[in-house]
Design a protein around this motif. Structure first.
Motif, short mmCIF file in Angstrom:
data_model
loop_
_atom_site.label_atom_id
_atom_site.label_comp_id
_atom_site.label_asym_id
_atom_site.label_seq_id
_atom_site.Cartn_x
_atom_site.Cartn_y
_atom_site.Cartn_z
N ASP A 216 -2.63 -5.93 -69.59
CA ASP A 216 -3.50 -7.10 -69.55
C ASP A 216 -4.81 -6.69 -68.87
OD1 ASP A 216 -4.87 -9.47 -69.10
OD2 ASP A 216 -3.07 -10.61 -68.59
N PRO A 217 -5.84 -6.34 -69.66
CA PRO A 217 -7.09 -5.88 -69.06
C PRO A 217 -7.80 -6.95 -68.23
CG PRO A 217 -6.97 -5.24 -71.37
CD PRO A 217 -5.87 -6.23 -71.12
N THR A 218 -7.63 -8.22 -68.57
CA THR A 218 -8.32 -9.27 -67.81
C THR A 218 -7.77 -9.40 -66.40
OG1 THR A 218 -6.83 -10.98 -68.66
CG2 THR A 218 -8.84 -10.55 -69.91
N LYS A 219 -6.48 -9.16 -66.24
CA LYS A 219 -5.86 -9.21 -64.92
C LYS A 219 -5.72 -7.83 -64.28
CE LYS A 219 -3.08 -13.32 -65.96
NZ LYS A 219 -1.69 -13.86 -66.05
N GLN A 220 -6.14 -6.80 -65.02
CA GLN A 220 -5.98 -5.41 -64.57
C GLN A 220 -4.53 -5.18 -64.15
OE1 GLN A 220 -9.39 -5.33 -61.73
NE2 GLN A 220 -10.15 -3.67 -63.04
N LEU A 221 -3.64 -5.44 -65.09
CA LEU A 221 -2.21 -5.43 -64.81
C LEU A 221 -1.47 -4.67 -65.91
CD1 LEU A 221 -0.12 -6.73 -62.77
CD2 LEU A 221 0.22 -8.49 -64.53
N LEU A 222 -0.62 -3.73 -65.49
CA LEU A 222 0.22 -2.97 -66.41
C LEU A 222 1.67 -3.33 -66.13
CD1 LEU A 222 0.16 -0.58 -68.55
CD2 LEU A 222 0.75 0.90 -66.61
N LEU A 391 -15.94 7.56 -73.47
CA LEU A 391 -14.50 7.33 -73.66
C LEU A 391 -14.03 5.99 -73.11
CD1 LEU A 391 -13.16 10.96 -72.94
CD2 LEU A 391 -14.04 9.99 -75.07
N ARG A 392 -14.96 5.08 -72.85
CA ARG A 392 -14.60 3.73 -72.42
C ARG A 392 -14.18 2.93 -73.65
NH1 ARG A 392 -16.41 0.42 -67.98
NH2 ARG A 392 -18.01 1.97 -67.49
N THR A 393 -13.10 2.15 -73.50
CA THR A 393 -12.62 1.30 -74.59
C THR A 393 -13.41 0.00 -74.62
OG1 THR A 393 -10.96 0.08 -73.32
CG2 THR A 393 -10.32 2.24 -74.15
N SER A 394 -12.99 -0.93 -75.47
CA SER A 394 -13.64 -2.23 -75.55
C SER A 394 -13.30 -3.12 -74.37
CB SER A 394 -13.24 -2.93 -76.86
OG SER A 394 -11.83 -3.06 -76.94
N ALA A 395 -12.38 -2.70 -73.51
CA ALA A 395 -12.00 -3.48 -72.33
C ALA A 395 -12.65 -2.89 -71.09
CB ALA A 395 -10.48 -3.50 -72.16
N GLU A 396 -13.03 -3.76 -70.19
CA GLU A 396 -13.62 -3.33 -68.93
C GLU A 396 -12.61 -2.50 -68.14
OE1 GLU A 396 -16.92 -3.19 -66.33
OE2 GLU A 396 -16.72 -4.08 -68.34
N ASP A 397 -13.06 -1.40 -67.58
CA ASP A 397 -12.27 -0.56 -66.68
C ASP A 397 -11.06 0.08 -67.36
OD1 ASP A 397 -13.88 -0.98 -64.38
OD2 ASP A 397 -12.96 -2.95 -64.12
N VAL A 398 -11.11 0.23 -68.69
CA VAL A 398 -10.06 0.94 -69.41
C VAL A 398 -10.70 2.02 -70.27
CG1 VAL A 398 -8.17 0.76 -71.09
CG2 VAL A 398 -8.56 -1.09 -69.45
N TRP A 399 -10.24 3.26 -70.10
CA TRP A 399 -10.70 4.39 -70.89
C TRP A 399 -9.53 4.93 -71.70
CZ3 TRP A 399 -12.71 2.80 -66.43
CH2 TRP A 399 -14.09 2.87 -66.23
N ALA A 400 -9.82 5.72 -72.72
CA ALA A 400 -8.76 6.32 -73.53
C ALA A 400 -9.12 7.78 -73.78
CB ALA A 400 -8.57 5.58 -74.85
N ALA A 401 -8.09 8.62 -73.85
CA ALA A 401 -8.30 10.06 -74.04
C ALA A 401 -7.13 10.66 -74.79
CB ALA A 401 -8.46 10.75 -72.68
#
Length: 515
Positions: A216-222, A391-401
């Motif tokens: 959940d990128p909005t809550k910064q929760l995995l 390498l930043r995704t469409s969500a804030e504070d989420v990158w992908a590699a």
């Protein structure tokens, strides 16, 4: 990886060499207290570093020197000649560095410098501190990209919590070796982990052995399997790819293997110890490397693939025909232009009605990116997770590699997704630096290598489509290059034992991307 008790070659550098032997730009290999050392004169300054690449022990003196760096001829690792620091994967460990002096017309190594005990200590010594310090960093995936990201965070001076979420019970491992030396039985298991377990503890990197089920990128929760959750300040998705399994009518699936993890390679080895015949479905790089390794173990190997020429779509027809002939010289039997209709109890049935006896089957028909987590999080996806140049995704504070990331290629302007080990490591490192505020675009030149018996093929660049594949030299003589061009522009280069050309082309492509 590997190594041994080799007799040091060259002069004893504690005794020294004549200063006249080392002119500007020259390099000399010798030894100091039993260790191979490379001494150089660069811009009037004397430098001394370990002479062997920390990846597989490649001879750095045979590599390419560019500015203050040296690149390994085998797998294109890059090191800083002044600090010994590993700058580019696949090397993870730094070179040793030495004190060297010129006195009385002789050049001598007078001592070995102490190496920092941890990456953070090295960052402090180099005066590094991140521009941005998220409260914590969570990395989903413990493969090439995930491990490189974790290490780079510490190398860059990040002191906050770093957690790798990975369901695999094994430590991050040297995946390219799983289809090569390890599978054929010539690499012991202690070579396979990228790092010992103690390394992660010493560097403050925590593992959560669980599968991530929701983001959940909005809550910064995995969310993890079982319901546990992790909050994060920044997150790097490095979930990698999984092998494709063909949906075939099958009497039993127990004899069908794919190869991605250390556990997969162990399972194939166990099957091979009790077998005489194997069918490999797919003439991919993995499929053919598995074929070579199992031939080394003495099994009868049949390769079934729909392609008329193996690897031609990537390597072009000339190298494809050579690879086929190389495998046939070693006893591999090909069934090209064919597919498998059914997997039976002790055989496979081909589409032309032919039956091939098989004690077990290995599928090497490609991989697909693991996108479930990204899809559930609502990230932008199109044949991979879409990322920007950092390498930043469409969500804030989420990158992908790594294998899941589809990024803008600075050389062609297209979005590409690359499934290569060294690229994944370099992307993981770049994503970590971006998390810490580095805004430089990811512009590493794609590179991979493939080993077939005693022949290695190196490939730099990326050519999804090309107008011409021009062969120079003779593959049968193990001395050739294939240039892949489109509209007259070089997109990629494949070489066999033309390491200097491969490295210099990589450097040229890097420079072109940055202008």
């Amino acid at each position: 990886m590997g190594g041994g008790n080799e007799t040091p070659s060259g002069p004893d550098l504690a005794k020294g060499v004549e200063a006249a032997e080392l002119g500007e730009g020259d390099a000399r290999v010798g030894h100091y207290e039993g260790e191979p050392v490379l001494v150089l004169r660069r811009a009037g300054e004397l430098l001394a570093v370990g002479a062997k690449c920390t990846h597989y022990g490649g001879p750095l003196a045979e590599g390419v020197f560019s500015e203050d760096t040296v690149r390994c001829p085998w797998h294109h690792a890059c090191f800083d000649l002044r600090t010994g620091e590993a700058l580019h994967a696949p090397a993870l460990s730094d070179l040793a560095t030495y004190e060297v002096e010129e006195r009385g017309g002789r050049i001598r190594v007078v001592g070995k410098r102490a190496a920092p005990e941890t990456h953070l200590e090295g960052a402090r010594q180099r005066g590094r501190s991140p521009k941005r310090t998220p409260s914590s960093v969570v990395i989903v995936g413990g493969g090439a990209a995930g491990n490189a990201a974790a290490e780079t965070l510490r190398r860059e001076g990040y002191e906050g919590p770093v957690t790798i979420v990975e369901a695999d019970a094994d430590e991050p491992c040297d995946r390219p070796n799983l289809s090569k030396d390890y599978l054929q039985g010539t690499a012991p298991e202690e070579w396979i982990p990228l790092r010992p377990a103690s390394f992660f503890e010493e560097n403050g990197i925590t593992f959560r052995r669980a599968r991530a089920t929701a983001l959940d990128p909005t809550k910064q929760l995995l969310t993890l399997e079982g319901g546990a959750t992790l909050t994060y300040g920044a997150l790097i998705l490095a979930t990698g790819a999984e092998p494709v399994r063909l949906r075939l009518p099958s009497a039993t699936a127990a004899r069908v293997y794919t190869l991605r993890s250390l556990a997969d390679s162990r399972a194939i080895i166990a099957a091979a110890e009790k077998a005489k015949r194997v069918v490999v479905i797919g003439a991919s790089f993995i499929g053919l490397e598995v074929a070579a390794s199992l031939r080394h173990r003495g099994l009868e190997v049949h390769v079934v693939a729909p392609d008329e020429i193996p690897l031609a779509r990537v390597m072009g027809p000339d190298l494809g025909r050579f690879v086929r002939s190389l495998h046939e010289e070693h006893g591999v039997q090909f069934h090209l232009g064919r597919t498998v209709r059914t997997i039976e109890k002790e055989a496979v049935l081909l589409d032309d009605g032919r039956r091939l006896n098989a004690d077990f089957i290995v599928m090497g028909v490609g991989v697909r990116p693991r996108l479930d987590l990204a899809h559930g999080a609502g990230l932008d996806i199109d044949d991979g997770v879409l990322v920007d140049e950092t390498l930043r995704t469409s969500a804030e504070d989420v990158w992908a590699a790594g294998d899941i990331a589809r990024f803008p290629d600075p050389r062609t302007g297209e979005r590409i997704r690359i499934e290569h080990w060294a690229v994944a490591e370099r992307m993981g490192a770049a994503a970590a630096r971006a998390v810490l505020g580095d805004t430089r675009p990811f512009d590493a030149v794609p590179f991979f290598w493939s080993q077939h018996y005693d022949t290695a093929i190196a490939y730099v660049g990326h050519a999804r489509q090309w107008d011409e594949a021009t062969l120079e030299g003779d593959p049968a003589a193990r001395d050739c290059a294939v240039r892949f061009t489109k509209n007259g522009e070089l997109l990629a280069l494949a070489t066999i034992f033309r390491d200097e050309l491969s490295l210099s082309t990589e450097i040229e492509m890097e420079g072109a991307a940055r202008t």
